[in-house]
Design a protein around this motif. Sequence first.
Motif, PDB file in Angstrom:
ATOM      1  N   SER A  24      13.705  -6.813  -2.196  1.00 46.33           N
ATOM      2  CA  SER A  24      12.479  -6.275  -3.149  1.00 46.33           C
ATOM      3  C   SER A  24      11.264  -7.087  -2.783  1.00 46.33           C
ATOM      4  O   SER A  24      11.013  -7.263  -1.468  1.00 46.33           O
ATOM      5  CB  SER A  24      13.021  -7.080  -4.418  1.00 46.33           C
ATOM      6  N   SER A  25      10.520  -7.318  -3.569  1.00 49.15           N
ATOM      7  CA  SER A  25       9.276  -7.860  -3.342  1.00 49.15           C
ATOM      8  C   SER A  25       9.359  -9.593  -3.093  1.00 49.15           C
ATOM      9  O   SER A  25       8.007 -10.210  -2.818  1.00 49.15           O
ATOM     10  CB  SER A  25       8.158  -7.762  -4.065  1.00 49.15           C
ATOM     11  N   ILE A  26      10.297 -10.165  -3.366  1.00 48.45           N
ATOM     12  CA  ILE A  26      10.614 -11.351  -3.559  1.00 48.45           C
ATOM     13  C   ILE A  26      11.026 -12.260  -1.935  1.00 48.45           C
ATOM     14  O   ILE A  26      11.575 -11.266  -1.142  1.00 48.45           O
ATOM     15  CB  ILE A  26      11.621 -12.168  -4.341  1.00 48.45           C
ATOM     16  N   LEU A  27      10.144 -13.168  -1.564  1.00 46.40           N
ATOM     17  CA  LEU A  27      10.603 -13.858  -0.385  1.00 46.40           C
ATOM     18  C   LEU A  27      10.807 -15.016  -0.666  1.00 46.40           C
ATOM     19  O   LEU A  27      10.360 -15.824  -1.546  1.00 46.40           O
ATOM     20  CB  LEU A  27       9.599 -13.321   0.831  1.00 46.40           C
ATOM     21  N   ILE A  28      11.538 -15.905   0.338  1.00 45.99           N
ATOM     22  CA  ILE A  28      11.565 -17.239   0.516  1.00 45.99           C
ATOM     23  C   ILE A  28      10.720 -17.931   1.504  1.00 45.99           C
ATOM     24  O   ILE A  28      10.782 -17.051   2.520  1.00 45.99           O
ATOM     25  CB  ILE A  28      13.309 -17.625   0.554  1.00 45.99           C
ATOM     26  N   THR A  29      10.100 -19.132   1.270  1.00 46.51           N
ATOM     27  CA  THR A  29       9.494 -19.784   2.453  1.00 46.51           C
ATOM     28  C   THR A  29       9.567 -21.301   2.277  1.00 46.51           C
ATOM     29  O   THR A  29       9.818 -21.577   1.282  1.00 46.51           O
ATOM     30  CB  THR A  29       7.857 -19.138   2.668  1.00 46.51           C
ATOM     31  N   VAL A  70       8.523 -16.648  -3.571  1.00 44.32           N
ATOM     32  CA  VAL A  70       7.057 -15.909  -3.861  1.00 44.32           C
ATOM     33  C   VAL A  70       7.186 -14.362  -3.924  1.00 44.32           C
ATOM     34  O   VAL A  70       7.832 -13.659  -3.244  1.00 44.32           O
ATOM     35  CB  VAL A  70       6.135 -15.922  -2.461  1.00 44.32           C
ATOM     36  N   ASP A  71       6.508 -13.818  -4.910  1.00 45.36           N
ATOM     37  CA  ASP A  71       6.600 -12.338  -5.201  1.00 45.36           C
ATOM     38  C   ASP A  71       5.266 -11.794  -4.364  1.00 45.36           C
ATOM     39  O   ASP A  71       3.939 -12.112  -4.607  1.00 45.36           O
ATOM     40  CB  ASP A  71       6.308 -12.062  -6.758  1.00 45.36           C
ATOM     41  N   LEU A  72       5.585 -10.831  -3.377  1.00 46.74           N
ATOM     42  CA  LEU A  72       4.540 -10.212  -2.683  1.00 46.74           C
ATOM     43  C   LEU A  72       3.425  -9.314  -3.397  1.00 46.74           C
ATOM     44  O   LEU A  72       2.399  -9.143  -2.925  1.00 46.74           O
ATOM     45  CB  LEU A  72       5.154  -9.689  -1.292  1.00 46.74           C
ATOM     46  N   ASN A  73       4.245  -8.703  -4.435  1.00 47.69           N
ATOM     47  CA  ASN A  73       3.372  -7.668  -5.068  1.00 47.69           C
ATOM     48  C   ASN A  73       2.092  -8.370  -5.881  1.00 47.69           C
ATOM     49  O   ASN A  73       1.232  -7.810  -6.111  1.00 47.69           O
ATOM     50  CB  ASN A  73       4.341  -6.821  -5.975  1.00 47.69           C
ATOM     51  N   THR A  74       2.579  -9.597  -6.500  1.00 50.80           N
ATOM     52  CA  THR A  74       1.764 -10.074  -7.471  1.00 50.80           C
ATOM     53  C   THR A  74       0.995 -11.098  -6.717  1.00 50.80           C
ATOM     54  O   THR A  74       0.144 -11.961  -7.441  1.00 50.80           O
ATOM     55  CB  THR A  74       2.330 -10.590  -8.674  1.00 50.80           C
ATOM     56  N   SER A  75       1.449 -11.762  -5.535  1.00 52.37           N
ATOM     57  CA  SER A  75       0.950 -12.842  -4.940  1.00 52.37           C
ATOM     58  C   SER A  75       1.096 -14.179  -5.544  1.00 52.37           C
ATOM     59  O   SER A  75       0.386 -15.210  -5.483  1.00 52.37           O
ATOM     60  CB  SER A  75      -0.697 -12.562  -4.445  1.00 52.37           C
ATOM     61  N   LEU A  76       2.159 -14.425  -6.460  1.00 50.98           N
ATOM     62  CA  LEU A  76       2.580 -15.504  -7.271  1.00 50.98           C
ATOM     63  C   LEU A  76       3.635 -16.250  -6.543  1.00 50.98           C
ATOM     64  O   LEU A  76       4.511 -15.655  -6.478  1.00 50.98           O
ATOM     65  CB  LEU A  76       2.536 -15.063  -8.544  1.00 50.98           C
TER      66      LEU A  76
END
Length: 272
Positions: A117-122, A132-138
Amino acid sequence: MSPSKSVKLSSRPAFARRIPDSTSPRACVSTYLLDPSTDTRSGSLCILKYDGIDGLKVENEISTSAGVFRFDFRNPSTVVAALTDGSLVIQKIEEPISSDTIPVASDMLLDLGLSDSSILITTDNKGHAYLVDLNTSLIVSSWLAHSLPYVPGEGCEVWSCSVTPNAQTVVTGGEDGSMKLWDARSKTQISQSKVFEAGVVFVDFQSEEQILTGSYDENVRIFDRRNLKDPLKVKKVSRFDLLNNFNITDMINSTWFLEIIHEWNSILRLQN
């Protein structure tokens, strides 16, 4: 004369991944350079190509706002990279080249892992993990994932992280010599492994159930996520391999891999 299988980069290489779905042997290599006089870090993403005539060469070098420790491909033309200025960059590596930046932390980001999905872990060098949600940059959520036992509450470097394709479970590995499994929704620890004799430099979900790890204790291990106390497999490797071949997944799963040699002359060698 046989084609060259090495190339000199402008800065010290940090990480490498094969470019997926590439019709020819191509790879992306990140670089990192610390200027001790100003305490600033610079970096880039180098696109390398190999063919039987010209050998290995730098096809393009894309400068980034800071050093790049690790990155992954969102698709064959888009890289998501963790930068030493605490931000994520979504970088197009094919023409037209463009980038978007997501501020995440006040310190250095050390690794990232993408889901389907658009969710990543860092993760950063102060013990924190961020969804972090890459689609919303939040930033969806964050928590203290690792800390040194002799400094309670003070985070240590979280060197590696990964997330399952459904973004429900996270695994992290850190300077404290532990690997931890997390419920991404509640940010609660599910289990942990302390079988390592040194820091954990690499963690990756090989499947929904299996986790691949690398450690400064010079062992590569595969775990069943349901039992982190006893690894399924253990293989002793040299310290050179662990320090210089962070991308263990590509080494195992592809027919060719990039071997990064960490020397001041920044030599990158392609092995078939």
